[in-house]
Enzyme design. Structure first.
Site, PDB file in Angstrom:
ATOM      1  CB  ALA A  30      53.519-104.281  67.847  1.00 35.75           C
ATOM      2  NE  ARG A  31      56.310-109.791  65.666  1.00 38.02           N
ATOM      3  CZ  ARG A  31      56.969-110.260  64.609  1.00 38.02           C
ATOM      4  NH1 ARG A  31      56.285-110.676  63.554  1.00 38.02           N
ATOM      5  NH2 ARG A  31      58.268-110.310  64.607  1.00 38.02           N
TER       6      ARG A  31
ATOM      7  CG  ASP B  86      52.491-102.424  58.751  1.00 40.83           C
ATOM      8  OD1 ASP B  86      52.224-102.371  57.527  1.00 40.83           O
ATOM      9  OD2 ASP B  86      53.615-102.761  59.199  1.00 40.83           O
TER      10      ASP B  86
ATOM     11  CD  GLU C 262      51.540-110.213  58.972  1.00 40.91           C
ATOM     12  OE1 GLU C 262      52.651-110.444  58.444  1.00 40.91           O
ATOM     13  OE2 GLU C 262      51.371-109.308  59.808  1.00 40.91           O
TER      14      GLU C 262
ATOM     15  CG  HIS D 218      54.413-107.180  58.490  1.00 38.87           C
ATOM     16  ND1 HIS D 218      54.242-108.361  59.163  1.00 38.87           N
ATOM     17  CD2 HIS D 218      55.371-106.503  59.171  1.00 38.87           C
ATOM     18  CE1 HIS D 218      55.054-108.404  60.206  1.00 38.87           C
ATOM     19  NE2 HIS D 218      55.759-107.283  60.234  1.00 38.87           N
ATOM     20  CG  LEU D 219      54.399-102.375  53.448  1.00 38.68           C
ATOM     21  CD1 LEU D 219      53.761-101.371  52.496  1.00 38.68           C
ATOM     22  CD2 LEU D 219      55.486-103.165  52.728  1.00 38.68           C
TER      23      LEU D 219
ATOM     24  N   GLY E 202      58.637-101.908  58.865  1.00 40.76           N
ATOM     25  CA  GLY E 202      60.090-102.048  58.928  1.00 40.76           C
ATOM     26  C   GLY E 202      60.773-102.016  57.585  1.00 40.76           C
ATOM     27  CB  ALA E 203      59.559-102.131  54.200  1.00 40.61           C
TER      28      ALA E 203
END
Length: 339
Positions: free
Chosen positions: A256-257, A281, A286, A305-306, A308-309
Site C-alpha cells: 500500500a504505502r 513493495d 524510495e 514499488h511494482l 501497480g505495474a
C-alpha cells in the site's frame, strides 16, 4: 485544441496519443513529452509530491495547451500560473498528488484522476508477494541459482506455512483489499478485515469477516496485509506496539504505502525472530537509502514499488484519461473530477 500528453516510461506519451485519437479523433494538436519516471524515481517537486520532471520543461511544453494528460508531471503553482490557456488536467493515477489542487482551483483548471486503474494489478501482486514471502520462494530460487539444492527448506522448521486455514488480517478493504480477500478466501484462508469505513455487509460479500478493533485483528492474524490509505491518522499505523500484538511467527506484507509501517520496528521484529518474514513493495523513502536497515534484515522480501505495474494498468490509465478529455470537449460532466 492543443493537448499535452506528458507521459513517461510506463504510461508512454504515444499510449496517451493512441487513446486520445480513438476518443476524440485526429483533429487536434497533441504534443508529446516523455518524463524520466520510473527510470528515475519520483519525488517532491516544489509543493507537490510523487512527481517526475521539472517545472521549466513542463512550462515550455504546456505553452498554449488547454488540456494536459499525464501521470507524473509536476503541476505546481508555478506551472499553473504560467499556463493561462490550461483548463483541464487529467492524472492517470488514483490520486493527483502531483497537482497543486489549490492553485488549480484558483486558476480555473479542472483536475481529474483515474481511480481503479490498477486495483486488479495491485491485488494480484499483493497475493503474489504474500505467497513468495510465506512460502520462501525467493530464498529457495536464489539457492538453486547458486548451485545448491536447498533440501533443508523441506524440513518442518524451515518450510513456510500454507494459506489453507491460515488466519489472514487485512487492514483496509477498498478496491484492492476486496480483490485480495476474494483471492485468499478461494485459497482456503480465513480472512478478517479491519476497516472502519467499510460496511460490514460489503466485507462479508468478499468473503471476509469484519473486525471492529485493530488490536483484535492483529492478535488473531498469522498474516497481515496492509491496504489502507496514507493519512495523518494512518501514518505509522503498525509500529512496535502493534507488531508485538501479532502471534509469534506471523508474516507482514505491505503493497500500500511505505509510511503505514514503522520500518525500524519491523527490522527489530524480524531480527528477534518474532516475525517469521515480511514482504514489502513500498517504503517510507524510495528507494531505501544505502544505510537502510531493511537492506540487511533477515527473511525480508523486497520489490521496487511494482504492484501497480502491468501493461493492462498503463492501457487503463490512458483510456480513462482520454474518456475524460472526450467529456470535456463535448461539454459533458466529468466522471472523475477532483477540482
Amino acid at each position: 485544441m492543443r493537448i499535452l500528453a506528458a507521459g513517461d516510461h510506463f504510461v508512454a506519451p504515444e499510449l496517451f496519443v493512441r487513446e486520445l485519437t480513438a476518443e476524440i479523433g485526429a483533429g487536434h494538436t497533441v504534443t508529446e513529452l516523455r518524463l524520466p519516471w520510473p527510470l528515475t524515481p519520483f519525488g517532491p517537486v516544489a509543493e507537490v509530491d510523487e512527481a517526475s520532471g521539472d517545472e521549466d520543461t513542463l512550462l515550455e511544453a504546456l505553452d498554449g495547451a488547454r488540456v494536459c494528460v499525464t501521470q507524473m508531471a509536476p503541476l505546481t503553482r508555478k506551472v499553473l500560473e504560467g499556463s493561462p490557456a490550461l483548463r483541464l488536467v487529467v492524472v492517470g493515477r488514483g490520486g493527483p498528488v502531483n497537482v497543486s489542487l489549490e492553485a488549480a482551483a484558483e486558476h480555473g483548471v479542472q483536475v481529474c484522476n483515474t481511480p481503479g486503474r490498477n486495483a486488479a494489478a495491485t491485488a494480484e501482486y499483493t497475493v503474489g508477494l504474500l505467497l513468495a514471502t510465506v512460502r520462501r520462494i525467493p530464498e529457495t530460487s536464489a539457492a538453486l541459482a547458486a548451485g545448491r539444492w536447498a533440501g533443508e527448506f523441506y524440513t518442518y522448521g524451515n518450510c513456510g506455512p500454507g494459506l489453507d486455514g491460515a488466519r489472514v488480517g487485512l487492514i483496509g478493504c477498498g478496491a484492492v483489499g476486496g480483490r485480495v480477500a476474494r483471492a485468499l478466501t478461494a485459497l482456503g484462508a480465513r480472512v478478517r478485515v479491519y476497516d472502519p469505513y467499510a460496511a460490514p455487509e460489503a466485507l462479508r460479500a468478499v468473503g471476509a469477516a469484519p473486525v471492529g478493533d485493530l488490536d483484535e485483528l492483529l492478535r488473531g492474524s498469522d498474516i497481515v496485509s496492509l491496504h489502507a490509505r496514507l493519512t495523518p491518522e494512518t501514518r505509522g499505523l503498525l509500529g512496535a506496539r502493534e507488531l508485538a500484538l501479532l502471534p509469534e511467527g506471523a508474516v507482514v506484507v505491505n503493497c500500500a504505502r511505505g509510511a503505514l509501517l514503522d520500518e525500524d520496528a519491523l527490522c527489530d521484529a524480524l531480527g528477534s525472530g518474532r516475525l517469521a518474514a515480511a514482504g514489502l513493495d513500498v517504503f517510507a523513502v524510495e528507494p531505501p537509502p544505502p544505510d537502510s536497515r531493511l537492506r540487511s534484515a533477515p527473511r525480508l522480501v523486497m520489490t521496487p514499488h511494482l504492484a501497480g505495474a502491468s501493461t493492462a494498468v498503463a492501457h487503463n490509465a490512458a483510456r480513462i484519461a482520454a474518456a475524460e478529455v472526450g467529456r470535456f470537449l463535448r461539454g459533458e460532466p466529468l466522471a472523475h473530477r477532483v477540482v
